[in-house]
Design a protein around this motif. Structure first.
Motif, PDB file in Angstrom:
ATOM      1  N   LEU A 107       0.839  -1.201   0.000  1.00 41.39           N
ATOM      2  CA  LEU A 107       0.000   0.000   0.000  1.00 41.39           C
ATOM      3  C   LEU A 107       0.871   1.247   0.000  1.00 41.39           C
ATOM      4  O   LEU A 107       1.955   1.255   0.590  1.00 41.39           O
ATOM      5  N   LEU A 108       0.388   2.298  -0.641  1.00 39.36           N
ATOM      6  CA  LEU A 108       1.138   3.552  -0.702  1.00 39.36           C
ATOM      7  C   LEU A 108       0.761   4.512   0.414  1.00 39.36           C
ATOM      8  O   LEU A 108       1.124   5.684   0.364  1.00 39.36           O
ATOM      9  N   ILE A 109       0.048   4.014   1.421  1.00 37.28           N
ATOM     10  CA  ILE A 109      -0.281   4.839   2.579  1.00 37.28           C
ATOM     11  C   ILE A 109       0.431   4.280   3.798  1.00 37.28           C
ATOM     12  O   ILE A 109       0.802   3.099   3.825  1.00 37.28           O
ATOM     13  N   GLU A 110       0.635   5.104   4.780  1.00 41.34           N
ATOM     14  CA  GLU A 110       1.276   4.685   6.021  1.00 41.34           C
ATOM     15  C   GLU A 110       0.302   3.816   6.815  1.00 41.34           C
ATOM     16  O   GLU A 110      -0.771   4.275   7.206  1.00 41.34           O
ATOM     17  N   THR A 111       0.656   2.561   7.022  1.00 33.94           N
ATOM     18  CA  THR A 111      -0.198   1.631   7.761  1.00 33.94           C
ATOM     19  C   THR A 111       0.638   0.462   8.259  1.00 33.94           C
ATOM     20  O   THR A 111       1.684   0.157   7.691  1.00 33.94           O
ATOM     21  N   THR A 112       0.170  -0.170   9.309  1.00 33.44           N
ATOM     22  CA  THR A 112       0.824  -1.390   9.790  1.00 33.44           C
ATOM     23  C   THR A 112       0.227  -2.627   9.122  1.00 33.44           C
ATOM     24  O   THR A 112       0.715  -3.727   9.315  1.00 33.44           O
ATOM     25  N   LEU A 113      -0.826  -2.445   8.360  1.00 34.84           N
ATOM     26  CA  LEU A 113      -1.501  -3.572   7.720  1.00 34.84           C
ATOM     27  C   LEU A 113      -0.608  -4.163   6.625  1.00 34.84           C
ATOM     28  O   LEU A 113      -0.089  -3.449   5.778  1.00 34.84           O
TER      29      LEU A 113
ATOM     30  N   ALA B 276      -3.922 -13.009   2.071  1.00 35.58           N
ATOM     31  CA  ALA B 276      -3.582 -13.073   3.490  1.00 35.58           C
ATOM     32  C   ALA B 276      -3.407 -11.647   4.001  1.00 35.58           C
ATOM     33  O   ALA B 276      -2.791 -10.809   3.335  1.00 35.58           O
ATOM     34  N   VAL B 277      -3.945 -11.374   5.196  1.00 39.30           N
ATOM     35  CA  VAL B 277      -3.875 -10.046   5.801  1.00 39.30           C
ATOM     36  C   VAL B 277      -3.412 -10.205   7.242  1.00 39.30           C
ATOM     37  O   VAL B 277      -3.903 -11.081   7.967  1.00 39.30           O
ATOM     38  N   MET B 278      -2.477  -9.337   7.651  1.00 42.97           N
ATOM     39  CA  MET B 278      -1.937  -9.404   9.008  1.00 42.97           C
ATOM     40  C   MET B 278      -1.516  -8.014   9.449  1.00 42.97           C
ATOM     41  O   MET B 278      -1.141  -7.177   8.626  1.00 42.97           O
ATOM     42  N   GLN B 279      -1.571  -7.767  10.743  1.00 44.96           N
ATOM     43  CA  GLN B 279      -1.074  -6.513  11.298  1.00 44.96           C
ATOM     44  C   GLN B 279       0.427  -6.612  11.545  1.00 44.96           C
ATOM     45  O   GLN B 279       0.905  -7.633  12.028  1.00 44.96           O
ATOM     46  N   VAL B 280       1.149  -5.591  11.217  1.00 42.30           N
ATOM     47  CA  VAL B 280       2.550  -5.345  11.542  1.00 42.30           C
ATOM     48  C   VAL B 280       3.528  -6.245  10.785  1.00 42.30           C
ATOM     49  O   VAL B 280       4.361  -5.753  10.039  1.00 42.30           O
ATOM     50  N   ASP B 281       3.478  -7.540  10.986  1.00 40.19           N
ATOM     51  CA  ASP B 281       4.482  -8.431  10.401  1.00 40.19           C
ATOM     52  C   ASP B 281       4.194  -8.734   8.933  1.00 40.19           C
ATOM     53  O   ASP B 281       3.037  -8.914   8.551  1.00 40.19           O
ATOM     54  N   PRO B 282       5.235  -8.809   8.119  1.00 36.97           N
ATOM     55  CA  PRO B 282       5.035  -9.216   6.726  1.00 36.97           C
ATOM     56  C   PRO B 282       4.395 -10.603   6.675  1.00 36.97           C
ATOM     57  O   PRO B 282       4.650 -11.446   7.531  1.00 36.97           O
TER      58      PRO B 282
END
Length: 148
Positions: A87-93, A107-113
């Motif tokens: 994503l081109l926005i600042e996010t931890t997603l 697959a979707v996760m917070q913080v970790d690749p």
């Protein structure tokens, strides 16, 4: 708004071959960026065009829900130095997308690749060549030592 806990991985699966509603497909097409629409138009085979369209709509719609963004079409995407979409926005997603014949996986996760890969089961692969190319020698030897 969708939420995922810090250590959870949410996986979204779609059989794109079951999506036949022309109105829905037109709505998906409206979500594409100009670059995505141009790529979509260049695809020759109908199944590849459908897979591409549904995959982009899935990513945009799902990520917009996690980010609480009303217009999924407004999301911008780029690639990191390894070519992985981001994503081109600042996010931890974090997210990753994979597709094969008949299946799209997100697959979707917070913080970790996060990573995900799907393969068509009847696809024939040269396991020896793949292991020698992508795995360390120890990993390749261990994998090739396993029973077929």
């Amino acid at each position: 708004m969708l939420e995922t806990a810090r250590n959870d991985i949410d996986i979204w699966l779609v059989d794109y071959r079951q999506i036949e509603d022309s109105t829905l497909l037109e709505q998906y097409a409206q979500l594409l960026s100009a670059e995505e629409a141009a790529r979509h138009e260049r695809l020759i085979f109908t199944r590849h065009r459908l897979q591409f369209l549904v995959a982009r709509a899935l990513v945009r719609d799902v990520l917009a829900q996690y980010l609480d963004i009303e217009d999924p079409a407004s999301l911008g995407f780029g690639s990191n130095k390894y070519g992985k979409p981001e994503l081109l926005i600042e996010t931890t997603l974090q997210f990753n997308l994979s597709h094969t014949n008949g299946l799209i996986a997100l697959a979707v996760m917070q913080v970790d690749p996060v990573g995900i890969d799907v393969e068509y089961l009847s696809r024939q692969a040269d396991i020896k060549n793949l292991t020698e190319r992508y795995f360390s020698r120890d990993e390749a030897e261990a994998l090739l030592a396993l029973p077929v």
